[in-house]
Design an enzyme around this catalytic site. Sequence first.
Site, PDB file in Angstrom:
ATOM      1  N   SER A  77       0.820  -1.207   0.000  1.00 33.30           N
ATOM      2  CA  SER A  77       0.000   0.000   0.000  1.00 33.30           C
ATOM      3  C   SER A  77       0.859   1.263   0.000  1.00 33.30           C
ATOM      4  O   SER A  77       0.334   2.357  -0.173  1.00 33.30           O
ATOM      5  CB  SER A  77      -0.909   0.021   1.235  1.00 33.30           C
ATOM      6  OG  SER A  77      -0.139  -0.002   2.428  1.00 33.30           O
ATOM      7  N   ASN A 111      -4.640   5.852  -0.718  1.00 33.37           N
ATOM      8  CA  ASN A 111      -3.766   6.256   0.386  1.00 33.37           C
ATOM      9  C   ASN A 111      -3.070   7.592   0.133  1.00 33.37           C
ATOM     10  O   ASN A 111      -2.731   8.303   1.077  1.00 33.37           O
ATOM     11  CB  ASN A 111      -2.731   5.165   0.672  1.00 33.37           C
ATOM     12  CG  ASN A 111      -3.338   4.018   1.451  1.00 33.37           C
ATOM     13  OD1 ASN A 111      -4.334   4.183   2.142  1.00 33.37           O
ATOM     14  ND2 ASN A 111      -2.746   2.844   1.338  1.00 33.37           N
ATOM     15  N   GLU A 130      -6.754  -1.439  -6.679  1.00 37.64           N
ATOM     16  CA  GLU A 130      -5.946  -0.511  -7.454  1.00 37.64           C
ATOM     17  C   GLU A 130      -4.928  -1.318  -8.253  1.00 37.64           C
ATOM     18  O   GLU A 130      -4.146  -2.075  -7.675  1.00 37.64           O
ATOM     19  CB  GLU A 130      -5.225   0.466  -6.523  1.00 37.64           C
ATOM     20  CG  GLU A 130      -6.172   1.438  -5.823  1.00 37.64           C
ATOM     21  CD  GLU A 130      -5.471   2.355  -4.843  1.00 37.64           C
ATOM     22  OE1 GLU A 130      -5.859   3.528  -4.768  1.00 37.64           O
ATOM     23  OE2 GLU A 130      -4.536   1.895  -4.140  1.00 37.64           O
ATOM     24  N   HIS A 150      -3.406  -3.719  -5.426  1.00 35.87           N
ATOM     25  CA  HIS A 150      -3.649  -3.271  -4.059  1.00 35.87           C
ATOM     26  C   HIS A 150      -5.110  -3.510  -3.679  1.00 35.87           C
ATOM     27  O   HIS A 150      -6.010  -2.762  -4.073  1.00 35.87           O
ATOM     28  CB  HIS A 150      -3.295  -1.793  -3.912  1.00 35.87           C
ATOM     29  CG  HIS A 150      -3.461  -1.285  -2.509  1.00 35.87           C
ATOM     30  ND1 HIS A 150      -3.899  -0.021  -2.213  1.00 35.87           N
ATOM     31  CD2 HIS A 150      -3.266  -1.909  -1.307  1.00 35.87           C
ATOM     32  CE1 HIS A 150      -3.962   0.130  -0.903  1.00 35.87           C
ATOM     33  NE2 HIS A 150      -3.583  -1.002  -0.339  1.00 35.87           N
TER      34      HIS A 150
END
Length: 317
Positions: free
Chosen positions: A152, A223, A185, A173
């Site tokens: 991540s 993130n 992702e 991800h």
Amino acid sequence: MAFATRPFVRAASSSSAAAAATAAAKKLIVKHVTVIGGGLMGAGIAQVAAASGHTVVLVDQSDEILKKSTKGIEESLKRVTKKKFADKPEAGAEFIEKTLKNITTSTDAVAVVHSTDLVIEAIVENQEIKNELFKRLDKFAPEHTIFASNTSSLQITQLANSTTRQDRFGGLHFFNPVPMMKLVEVIKTPMTSQKTFESLVDFSKAVGKSPVSCKDTPGFIVNRLLVPYMMEAVRLLERGDASKEDIDVAMKLGAGYPMGPFELLDYVGLDTSKYIIDGWHALEPNNPLFLPSPLLDRLVEEKKLGRKTGEGFYKYK
């Protein structure tokens, strides 16, 4: 005749080359998946892959860890079937049995990658450990095998550079809890081939997820936006502009978020959040969004890491 033959030979050669290029450009249909790491993320990825008909090998360091992982997957499947097969308990039981049959476990990653289409790494967020793993597996995995990391926060490009298959390397991800969260992702580095990228997108869809694409930028999409938001909440608290309780209430009622930033930090783990922001700060030391937080550093030093330790920004019983 000689004059007429030469163009024909060239045409045939060109045709063969075009056919070979077309064949080489075909996407890989992933059937066999190896998941490295039997924690919450790895077990969740193994579960959704197996539930969608893929053959899965789940790998970790000990049989004890793998037994715990398998039990967790079975319990998770039971929860899924209560909703999915509420009126058909027999179909639910069959679904669980079929999914579990698709999963085998191993403590020897090298021994199982020789027949896999896709390796998904979901181990500890440590660059050196991940690099060493990929470097070792690269020697034994077939040429067609795609490598992917569930990281991540780390750069996919740096992980890919530990192998000789940079064109067959990308990021996948997933989000926790994997069986419930719909997003994946898909990260494409400058070296990732279009064939590999499309294969990863197709795999994400095949396991029932909604893939989004992002370049190999710190934090990808979620993130990259979420971590600076949480850090800015900490800075608000550090400056004394508002209490953590009021900040959480404000974001839940004012922005419609299911959790406030401090509740989310405690859920994610303060050590994890510190690791991410420290890594990004090292990459871009002049970026004000990536500045470390003295308060966060102190809480981590005091082992107040959030829900998992019983105390972070809040206390938990």
